[in-house]
Motif scaffolding. Structure first.
Motif, PDB file in Angstrom:
ATOM      1  N   VAL A 178     -13.001 -14.501  24.256  1.00  0.00           N
ATOM      2  CA  VAL A 178     -14.174 -14.031  25.002  1.00  0.00           C
ATOM      3  C   VAL A 178     -14.956 -15.224  25.550  1.00  0.00           C
ATOM      4  N   ALA A 179     -15.112 -16.247  24.743  1.00  0.00           N
ATOM      5  CA  ALA A 179     -15.870 -17.426  25.178  1.00  0.00           C
ATOM      6  C   ALA A 179     -15.148 -18.140  26.313  1.00  0.00           C
ATOM      7  N   GLU A 180     -13.846 -18.297  26.204  1.00  0.00           N
ATOM      8  CA  GLU A 180     -13.078 -18.980  27.254  1.00  0.00           C
ATOM      9  C   GLU A 180     -13.084 -18.166  28.556  1.00  0.00           C
ATOM     10  N   THR A 181     -13.019 -16.852  28.433  1.00  0.00           N
ATOM     11  CA  THR A 181     -13.056 -15.983  29.622  1.00  0.00           C
ATOM     12  C   THR A 181     -14.363 -16.163  30.365  1.00  0.00           C
ATOM     13  N   LYS A 182     -15.477 -16.251  29.602  1.00  0.00           N
ATOM     14  CA  LYS A 182     -16.786 -16.446  30.230  1.00  0.00           C
ATOM     15  C   LYS A 182     -16.856 -17.803  30.915  1.00  0.00           C
ATOM     16  N   LYS A 183     -16.262 -18.804  30.313  1.00  0.00           N
ATOM     17  CA  LYS A 183     -16.249 -20.133  30.937  1.00  0.00           C
ATOM     18  C   LYS A 183     -15.468 -20.090  32.262  1.00  0.00           C
ATOM     19  N   ILE A 184     -14.346 -19.387  32.295  1.00  0.00           N
ATOM     20  CA  ILE A 184     -13.537 -19.278  33.518  1.00  0.00           C
ATOM     21  C   ILE A 184     -14.327 -18.587  34.616  1.00  0.00           C
ATOM     22  N   GLU A 185     -15.043 -17.528  34.225  1.00  0.00           N
ATOM     23  CA  GLU A 185     -15.848 -16.779  35.196  1.00  0.00           C
ATOM     24  C   GLU A 185     -16.935 -17.667  35.757  1.00  0.00           C
ATOM     25  N   ASP A 186     -17.592 -18.423  34.895  1.00  0.00           N
ATOM     26  CA  ASP A 186     -18.657 -19.321  35.354  1.00  0.00           C
ATOM     27  C   ASP A 186     -18.089 -20.388  36.288  1.00  0.00           C
ATOM     28  N   ALA A 187     -16.907 -20.924  35.945  1.00  0.00           N
ATOM     29  CA  ALA A 187     -16.279 -21.942  36.797  1.00  0.00           C
ATOM     30  C   ALA A 187     -15.918 -21.389  38.163  1.00  0.00           C
ATOM     31  N   GLN A 188     -15.390 -20.181  38.180  1.00  0.00           N
ATOM     32  CA  GLN A 188     -15.032 -19.546  39.463  1.00  0.00           C
ATOM     33  C   GLN A 188     -16.276 -19.315  40.319  1.00  0.00           C
ATOM     34  N   THR A 189     -17.379 -18.906  39.679  1.00  0.00           N
ATOM     35  CA  THR A 189     -18.637 -18.689  40.402  1.00  0.00           C
ATOM     36  C   THR A 189     -19.123 -19.994  41.007  1.00  0.00           C
ATOM     37  N   ALA A 190     -19.069 -21.085  40.208  1.00  0.00           N
ATOM     38  CA  ALA A 190     -19.506 -22.393  40.700  1.00  0.00           C
ATOM     39  C   ALA A 190     -18.617 -22.862  41.842  1.00  0.00           C
ATOM     40  N   LEU A 191     -17.315 -22.600  41.774  1.00  0.00           N
ATOM     41  CA  LEU A 191     -16.380 -22.990  42.830  1.00  0.00           C
ATOM     42  C   LEU A 191     -16.691 -22.263  44.130  1.00  0.00           C
ATOM     43  N   SER A 192     -16.973 -20.987  44.005  1.00  0.00           N
ATOM     44  CA  SER A 192     -17.302 -20.181  45.198  1.00  0.00           C
ATOM     45  C   SER A 192     -18.556 -20.729  45.861  1.00  0.00           C
ATOM     46  N   GLU A 193     -19.561 -21.032  45.061  1.00  0.00           N
ATOM     47  CA  GLU A 193     -20.819 -21.544  45.609  1.00  0.00           C
ATOM     48  C   GLU A 193     -20.587 -22.897  46.274  1.00  0.00           C
ATOM     49  N   ALA A 194     -19.742 -23.769  45.646  1.00  0.00           N
ATOM     50  CA  ALA A 194     -19.471 -25.085  46.234  1.00  0.00           C
ATOM     51  C   ALA A 194     -18.731 -24.953  47.557  1.00  0.00           C
ATOM     52  N   GLU A 195     -17.760 -24.036  47.642  1.00  0.00           N
ATOM     53  CA  GLU A 195     -17.009 -23.830  48.884  1.00  0.00           C
ATOM     54  C   GLU A 195     -17.917 -23.318  49.988  1.00  0.00           C
ATOM     55  N   GLU A 196     -18.879 -22.490  49.654  1.00  0.00           N
ATOM     56  CA  GLU A 196     -19.807 -21.957  50.646  1.00  0.00           C
ATOM     57  C   GLU A 196     -20.733 -23.026  51.178  1.00  0.00           C
ATOM     58  N   SER A 197     -21.094 -24.052  50.321  1.00  0.00           N
ATOM     59  CA  SER A 197     -22.042 -25.089  50.751  1.00  0.00           C
ATOM     60  C   SER A 197     -21.374 -26.239  51.493  1.00  0.00           C
ATOM     61  N   VAL A 198     -20.047 -26.305  51.563  1.00  0.00           N
ATOM     62  CA  VAL A 198     -19.333 -27.425  52.223  1.00  0.00           C
ATOM     63  C   VAL A 198     -19.684 -27.526  53.699  1.00  0.00           C
ATOM     64  N   PRO A 199     -19.658 -26.468  54.540  1.00  0.00           N
ATOM     65  CA  PRO A 199     -19.987 -26.592  55.968  1.00  0.00           C
ATOM     66  C   PRO A 199     -21.383 -27.156  56.199  1.00  0.00           C
ATOM     67  N   ALA A 200     -22.361 -26.694  55.404  1.00  0.00           N
ATOM     68  CA  ALA A 200     -23.737 -27.154  55.587  1.00  0.00           C
ATOM     69  C   ALA A 200     -23.852 -28.642  55.268  1.00  0.00           C
ATOM     70  N   LEU A 201     -23.162 -29.073  54.231  1.00  0.00           N
ATOM     71  CA  LEU A 201     -23.219 -30.475  53.857  1.00  0.00           C
ATOM     72  C   LEU A 201     -22.542 -31.357  54.897  1.00  0.00           C
ATOM     73  N   GLU A 202     -21.431 -30.913  55.453  1.00  0.00           N
ATOM     74  CA  GLU A 202     -20.735 -31.678  56.508  1.00  0.00           C
ATOM     75  C   GLU A 202     -21.621 -31.836  57.727  1.00  0.00           C
ATOM     76  N   LYS A 203     -22.388 -30.819  58.047  1.00  0.00           N
ATOM     77  CA  LYS A 203     -23.300 -30.858  59.188  1.00  0.00           C
ATOM     78  C   LYS A 203     -24.393 -31.881  58.953  1.00  0.00           C
ATOM     79  N   GLN A 204     -24.947 -31.914  57.684  1.00  0.00           N
ATOM     80  CA  GLN A 204     -26.000 -32.873  57.339  1.00  0.00           C
ATOM     81  C   GLN A 204     -25.485 -34.307  57.436  1.00  0.00           C
ATOM     82  N   ILE A 205     -24.230 -34.540  57.001  1.00  0.00           N
ATOM     83  CA  ILE A 205     -23.641 -35.885  57.063  1.00  0.00           C
ATOM     84  C   ILE A 205     -23.552 -36.365  58.518  1.00  0.00           C
ATOM     85  N   ALA A 206     -23.150 -35.496  59.399  1.00  0.00           N
ATOM     86  CA  ALA A 206     -23.022 -35.849  60.812  1.00  0.00           C
ATOM     87  C   ALA A 206     -24.364 -36.215  61.401  1.00  0.00           C
ATOM     88  N   GLU A 207     -25.410 -35.477  61.044  1.00  0.00           N
ATOM     89  CA  GLU A 207     -26.761 -35.742  61.561  1.00  0.00           C
ATOM     90  C   GLU A 207     -27.257 -37.082  61.060  1.00  0.00           C
TER      91      GLU A 207
END
Length: 508
Positions: free
Chosen positions: A26-55
């Motif tokens: 149960v504990a490991e399953t929760k860790k996997i879920e949290d990791a997947q959530t963090a990965l999704s959030e990081a993938e969503e923020s990549v375009p915005a960060l690339e735009k900031q770097i260019a500016e």
């Protein structure tokens, strides 16, 4: 059964492991879920960060261009200022070196002048201290001499007092011993007086009156009354019952002469005191008691066991007891009384009496005793004190005197303790005081040595505390040199300060 128990324990253990593993899953399953959530959030923020770097990259390029323009504009001014700074620095270097030289010269001159003045100042301080110490030596020496004199006086007085106290202690100890002995004698006399009073309490009123009147100053004092027969002899305590039983004449009054006896009788009639029995010694048969008597089985006669207080009353004692024998028990008394042809008068130690007529008396719960004085094994009595009558007043006087002597003994003991304590304290004080005089004498001698040394040092210190003419000239030269160095230093410092100020401005 043992295998069954083992299997149950194994099943229980495995169930516990299963629960732990399930919780871990149960504990490991929760860790996997949290990791997947963090990965999704990081993938969503990549375009915005690339735009900031260019500016940010574009803005940096613009700022670099502006900086290049500014640098080109100030390059000529900076180069000119750098050249001016080099010129001023070159001008300042010799001045700073010159100022350093002047400063060293000034410090050296000032130090030499200070050393010269400090030597004089130290010499003055030493001179002042030596003079103060020298002036105080006399007072301190006087104080120590006074202390030594006081100490020696106290030591001498303490030694003298110890001798006096020891003599007093010896005297008090001897006095205490004498008084203790006297107290013991008086207490013994009190006991004798009390015993005498106790013995006389059982006498008849007639006997007591005769004995009282026969005392010194009494009406019968010159009649030769010697006293009650039982009081004029002593016997060992173990024969007390025997003599009190066998001798009926112990309360008879012994008188030296028949004429004295008649005066005693007249005294009784005159005072209507009643009757009394007397034994006039001048009518006693002489020599009857000196005849040798052979007794059954060598039995002791009561007469031989009695010690008269005076040889003159021996016939009266024989008259009272005759050849009465003393037996240890009734059986022996009976044998002596009847079995030897002649009848004997015998008394047993416990008070059984067999008369020559054959009659026997005794028995009962009580026995007669205390009718004759007891010697407690001592043979003979005090012949110098035939009359041993004591009244209540005599006993009270003896008790009072004994009490007074005992109080004196107590005072002597208290005084002895005080003297012992004083001697002990003085001995300690003498021991302490004996150490001080040598110490004080050494200190006093030390003052003389110190005075001599200080007296020798004073001329040298006076000389050192005053500058000589050569030192004064040297000091003046040093001071002039110091002043000159200061003036040169001031000029150099002024020029150096101006250049340093200009260099500082150029550096800014």
């Amino acid at each position: 059964e043992r295998q069954d128990i083992q299997m149950k324990e194994n099943i229980k253990f495995e169930k516990g492991n299963i629960k732990k593993l399930e919780a871990k899953v149960v504990a490991e399953t929760k860790k996997i879920e949290d990791a997947q959530t963090a990965l999704s959030e990081a993938e969503e923020s990549v375009p915005a960060l690339e735009k900031q770097i260019a500016e940010c990259t574009e803005r940096k390029s613009e700022e670099d261009a502006k900086l290049e323009i500014i640098f080109e504009e100030t390059k000529e001014v900076t180069e000119q200022l750098r050249k001016e700074l080099e010129v001023k620095s070159q001008e300042l270097a010799p001045l700073q070196q010159e100022r350093s030289v002047f400063q060293n010269s000034l410090d050296t001159a000032q130090m030499e002048a200070n050393l010269l003045e400090d030597a004089v100042s130290r010499a003055k301080d030493q001179l002042e201290s030596a003079e103060q110490e020298l002036s105080s030596l006399d007072n301190r020496q006087v104080e120590k001499r006074s202390e030594l004199e006081k100490c020696e006086k106290e030591l001498s007085e303490s030694k003298e007092r110890v001798k006096v106290a020891e003599d007093e202690l010896k005297e008090v100890t001897e006095k205490e011993t004498s008084l203790s002995k006297k107290s013991t004698e008086l207490l013994t006399q009190v006991e004798v007086a009390r015993a005498s009073i106790q013995n006389t309490q059982g006498r008849s009123r007639v006997v007591s009156a005769i004995l009282k009147a026969s005392k010194k100053g009494g009406e019968l004092s010159k009649c030769g009354v010697m006293g009650r027969l039982g009081d004029l002899a002593t016997i060992d305590e173990k024969y007390d019952v025997a003599v009190s039983t066998a001798c009926g004449m112990l309360d008879h009054i012994v008188v030296q002469t028949t004429a004295g006896t008649q005066k005693c009788l007249e005294f009784l009639r005159k005072n209507n005191l009643g009757r009394a029995s007397f034994v006039p010694l001048d009518k006693m048969k002489k020599g009857a008691h000196d005849r040798a008597v052979e007794t059954p089985e060598g039995a002791p006669r009561l007469f031989d066991l009695i010690s008269p207080s005076h040889f003159s009353i021996t016939p009266a004692i024989f008259l009272a007891v005759g050849n009465t024998l003393v037996a240890p028990d009734l059986e022996t008394a009976t044998r002596w009384a009847y079995d030897y042809g002649k009848r004997w008068r015998v008394v047993s130690m416990d008070g059984k009496l067999i008369e020559t007529s054959g009659t026997m008396s005794g028995g009962g719960k009580s026995v007669q005793k205390g009718r004759m004085k007891l010697s407690n094994g001592k043979q003979g009595a005090n012949a110098a004190n035939v009359m041993s009558e004591f009244s209540e007043d005599d006993c009270a006087k003896l008790e009072k005197e004994a009490k007074e002597v005992q109080e004196l003994v107590q005072k002597c003991r208290a005084q002895r303790r005080e003297l012992s304590d004083e001697i002990r304290s003085l001995s300690k004080l003498i021991k302490t005081l004996s150490i001080k005089p040598p110490q004080l004498q050494m200190e006093i001698a030390g003052f003389d040595t110190t005075r001599e040394e200080l007296t020798k040092r004073l001329p040298s210190l006076r000389q050192q505390s005053t500058l000589s003419d050569a030192d004064k000239r040297k000091r003046d030269e040093l001071l002039k040199n110091v002043e000159k160095c200061r003036e040169e230093m001031a000029s150099c410092v002024s020029e150096t300060s101006i250049l340093e100020s200009e260099v500082s401005k150029l550096q800014k």
